[in-house]
Design a protein around this motif. Structure first.
Motif, short mmCIF file in Angstrom:
data_model
loop_
_atom_site.label_atom_id
_atom_site.label_comp_id
_atom_site.label_asym_id
_atom_site.label_seq_id
_atom_site.Cartn_x
_atom_site.Cartn_y
_atom_site.Cartn_z
N GLN A 20 -8.86 -9.90 -54.71
CA GLN A 20 -9.95 -10.63 -55.36
C GLN A 20 -9.46 -11.47 -56.52
OE1 GLN A 20 -13.47 -8.53 -56.38
NE2 GLN A 20 -13.69 -7.58 -54.37
N ARG A 68 -21.37 -34.45 -54.34
CA ARG A 68 -21.04 -33.04 -54.49
C ARG A 68 -19.83 -32.79 -53.59
NH1 ARG A 68 -22.86 -27.66 -55.33
NH2 ARG A 68 -22.76 -26.42 -53.44
N MET A 128 -13.57 -12.16 -39.67
CA MET A 128 -14.01 -13.00 -40.78
C MET A 128 -12.80 -13.42 -41.59
SD MET A 128 -17.32 -13.41 -40.69
CE MET A 128 -17.87 -13.86 -42.34
N SER A 129 -13.02 -14.45 -42.39
CA SER A 129 -11.93 -15.05 -43.13
C SER A 129 -12.10 -14.81 -44.62
CB SER A 129 -11.93 -16.55 -42.83
OG SER A 129 -11.05 -17.22 -43.69
N ALA A 130 -11.00 -14.43 -45.28
CA ALA A 130 -11.06 -14.39 -46.73
C ALA A 130 -11.05 -15.82 -47.22
CB ALA A 130 -9.86 -13.63 -47.28
N ARG A 131 -12.04 -16.19 -47.98
CA ARG A 131 -12.13 -17.59 -48.35
C ARG A 131 -12.56 -17.79 -49.79
NH1 ARG A 131 -17.70 -20.37 -46.67
NH2 ARG A 131 -19.06 -18.62 -47.00
N LYS A 161 -25.23 -12.91 -50.61
CA LYS A 161 -25.09 -14.19 -49.89
C LYS A 161 -26.46 -14.77 -49.56
CE LYS A 161 -21.59 -14.42 -46.89
NZ LYS A 161 -20.63 -13.94 -45.87
N ALA A 197 -17.27 -11.36 -53.05
CA ALA A 197 -16.57 -10.68 -54.13
C ALA A 197 -17.01 -11.21 -55.48
CB ALA A 197 -15.06 -10.84 -53.96
N HIS A 198 -17.24 -12.51 -55.54
CA HIS A 198 -17.64 -13.11 -56.81
C HIS A 198 -18.26 -14.46 -56.52
CE1 HIS A 198 -17.58 -13.94 -61.09
NE2 HIS A 198 -17.05 -15.12 -60.85
N LEU A 215 -14.56 -20.75 -52.12
CA LEU A 215 -15.36 -21.97 -52.08
C LEU A 215 -15.60 -22.41 -53.52
CD1 LEU A 215 -18.42 -22.72 -49.87
CD2 LEU A 215 -18.55 -23.10 -52.32
N VAL A 216 -15.31 -23.66 -53.81
CA VAL A 216 -15.65 -24.22 -55.11
C VAL A 216 -16.32 -25.57 -54.89
CG1 VAL A 216 -13.67 -23.09 -56.21
CG2 VAL A 216 -13.51 -25.48 -55.57
N ALA A 217 -17.14 -25.98 -55.84
CA ALA A 217 -17.83 -27.26 -55.72
C ALA A 217 -17.97 -27.89 -57.09
CB ALA A 217 -19.21 -27.07 -55.08
N GLU A 232 -26.90 -24.69 -57.91
CA GLU A 232 -25.81 -25.17 -57.04
C GLU A 232 -24.66 -24.18 -57.06
OE1 GLU A 232 -26.40 -29.98 -57.40
OE2 GLU A 232 -24.38 -29.14 -57.43
N LEU A 233 -24.22 -23.82 -55.88
CA LEU A 233 -23.06 -22.92 -55.78
C LEU A 233 -21.80 -23.67 -56.21
CD1 LEU A 233 -21.98 -20.17 -54.79
CD2 LEU A 233 -21.70 -21.21 -52.54
N VAL A 234 -21.07 -23.11 -57.16
CA VAL A 234 -19.83 -23.77 -57.59
C VAL A 234 -18.60 -22.91 -57.37
CG1 VAL A 234 -20.88 -25.35 -59.22
CG2 VAL A 234 -20.19 -23.09 -60.00
N LEU A 235 -18.78 -21.62 -57.16
CA LEU A 235 -17.61 -20.76 -56.89
C LEU A 235 -18.05 -19.59 -56.03
CD1 LEU A 235 -14.64 -19.94 -57.42
CD2 LEU A 235 -15.44 -18.69 -59.40
N LEU A 236 -17.31 -19.36 -54.95
CA LEU A 236 -17.61 -18.22 -54.08
C LEU A 236 -16.29 -17.66 -53.59
CD1 LEU A 236 -19.43 -16.44 -52.23
CD2 LEU A 236 -19.39 -18.31 -50.58
N ILE A 237 -16.11 -16.37 -53.75
CA ILE A 237 -14.92 -15.69 -53.25
C ILE A 237 -15.38 -14.64 -52.25
CG2 ILE A 237 -12.90 -14.30 -53.87
CD1 ILE A 237 -12.84 -16.98 -55.27
N GLU A 238 -14.82 -14.71 -51.03
CA GLU A 238 -15.16 -13.70 -50.01
C GLU A 238 -13.91 -13.00 -49.54
OE1 GLU A 238 -17.25 -15.39 -46.72
OE2 GLU A 238 -18.93 -16.04 -47.95
N ASP A 239 -14.03 -11.71 -49.26
CA ASP A 239 -12.87 -10.96 -48.75
C ASP A 239 -12.74 -11.15 -47.24
OD1 ASP A 239 -14.65 -9.27 -47.44
OD2 ASP A 239 -14.47 -7.65 -48.91
N GLY A 240 -11.75 -10.48 -46.66
CA GLY A 240 -11.46 -10.64 -45.25
C GLY A 240 -12.56 -10.17 -44.33
N GLU A 241 -13.51 -9.39 -44.85
CA GLU A 241 -14.66 -8.96 -44.03
C GLU A 241 -15.87 -9.86 -44.25
OE1 GLU A 241 -12.82 -6.10 -45.60
OE2 GLU A 241 -11.79 -6.45 -43.71
N GLY A 242 -15.68 -10.91 -45.04
CA GLY A 242 -16.81 -11.81 -45.30
C GLY A 242 -17.74 -11.32 -46.39
#
Lengths: 147, 157
Positions: free
Chosen positions: B134, B110, B1-4, A14, A40-41, B6-8, A27-37
């Protein structure tokens, strides 16, 4: 159209996302986070290219920061303009400049730097059209596949 | 924390125009995904019912009924939109939230979608289709990327 993508490992991916945006304008275009923040990808783009930024997700994936700074692969960024300004921006973001911008025999002006976890990046901009004959004469090398 | 997720995506239009199309023309650019349908009778046509905070994102179904996906929590034209997002199968306490940010970058916008709160939907819930966490989030994120590409294509035919 087939294409190549590099996937980079970081101990703190991160932080790497923020750094790569600040230093190189990715530029960030995809971010996957788990329940602990935890990340993941993720994917970042530069023009039509992208890199994946991940963690040390298996015993065989490590950041240079976990390997005494060793790199087994480096990523090259090719830009269209002002590689010197690019270098200044990277330096301001905290990149360690390993080689200052210099025009190479093949016509690209390049610099080399190290990011906070030790990944080495090279950045180049084509500034001169150099023929194969000129490059051979300048280096004494025999060159095949000169575009 | 939140499982989230993000796309842009960058879209070649001004933030005000992209925001207006996001909320006002969602029925034209939205592409339903059978993996992530809101109700068993979906797909219908999406619409924002009303404007401003308290407006509702609804899916109008062929039966004439409207399913409420969520209420708008933040409505700042040209800048930011936040709304709730739930499927009909969500139990009480399951709630996810979508935040959309519209940032000018030169002549472009953006658009960033952050979809959070998936930790409130437990593993094994029907909405996840048996996917590991995931993979579920990645597939959902890829759908959002496709949706933004649809919004871009709608604005730049």
């Amino acid at each position: 159209m087939p294409r190549l993508t590099s996937a980079l490992c970081y101990k703190d991916p991160k932080a790497a996302l923020k750094w790569l945006e600040a230093a190189f304008g990715f530029e960030l275009v995809l971010l996957i986070e788990d329940g602990e923040g935890n990340l993941a990808h993720s994917q970042m783009t530069l023009g039509d290219s992208h890199v994946m930024v991940g963690n040390e997700w298996s015993a065989d994936h490590a950041s240079p920061a976990s390997l005494g700074g060793k790199n087994t692969q480096t990523v090259h960024i090719h830009i269209d303009e002002d590689v010197d300004a690019h270098c200044q921006r990277a330096r301001a973001a905290g990149a360690e400049i390993l080689a200052e911008p210099e025009t190479q025999f093949y016509g690209d002006r390049t610099y080399r730097c190290r990011d906070p976890e030790g990944h080495i990046w090279t950045i180049g901009q084509t500034v001169q059209a150099v023929t194969r004959e000129e490059a051979e004469a300048a280096t004494g090398l025999k060159i095949q596949g000169w575009a | 924390m939140s499982a989230r997720i993000l796309v842009a995506l960058r879209i070649k239009a001004a933030p005000a125009r992209v925001f207006a199309a996001f909320v006002g023309e969602i029925g034209a650019w939205w592409r339903p995904n059978p993996l992530f349908s809101f109700t068993p009778r979906s797909p219908g046509v999406l619409a924002f019912d009303g404007e401003g905070e308290g407006a509702r994102l609804v899916e109008r179904l062929a039966s004439g009924k409207a399913f409420e996906v969520g209420q708008v929590r933040v409505w700042t034209p040209g800048e930011r939109l936040v709304f709730g997002w739930r499927q009909a199968a969500f139990a009480p306490g399951m709630d996810t939230e979508v935040e959309v940010r519209f940032e000018p970058v030169g002549e472009e916008t953006r658009v960033t979608v952050e979809h959070r709160g998936w930790e409130t939907v437990p593993a094994g819930h029907v909405a996840r289709h048996g996917f590991p966490d995931q993979l579920f989030l990645l597939r959902h994120g890829q759908w959002w990327t496709g949706l933004l590409e649809g919004l871009s294509a709608h604005l730049l035919p």
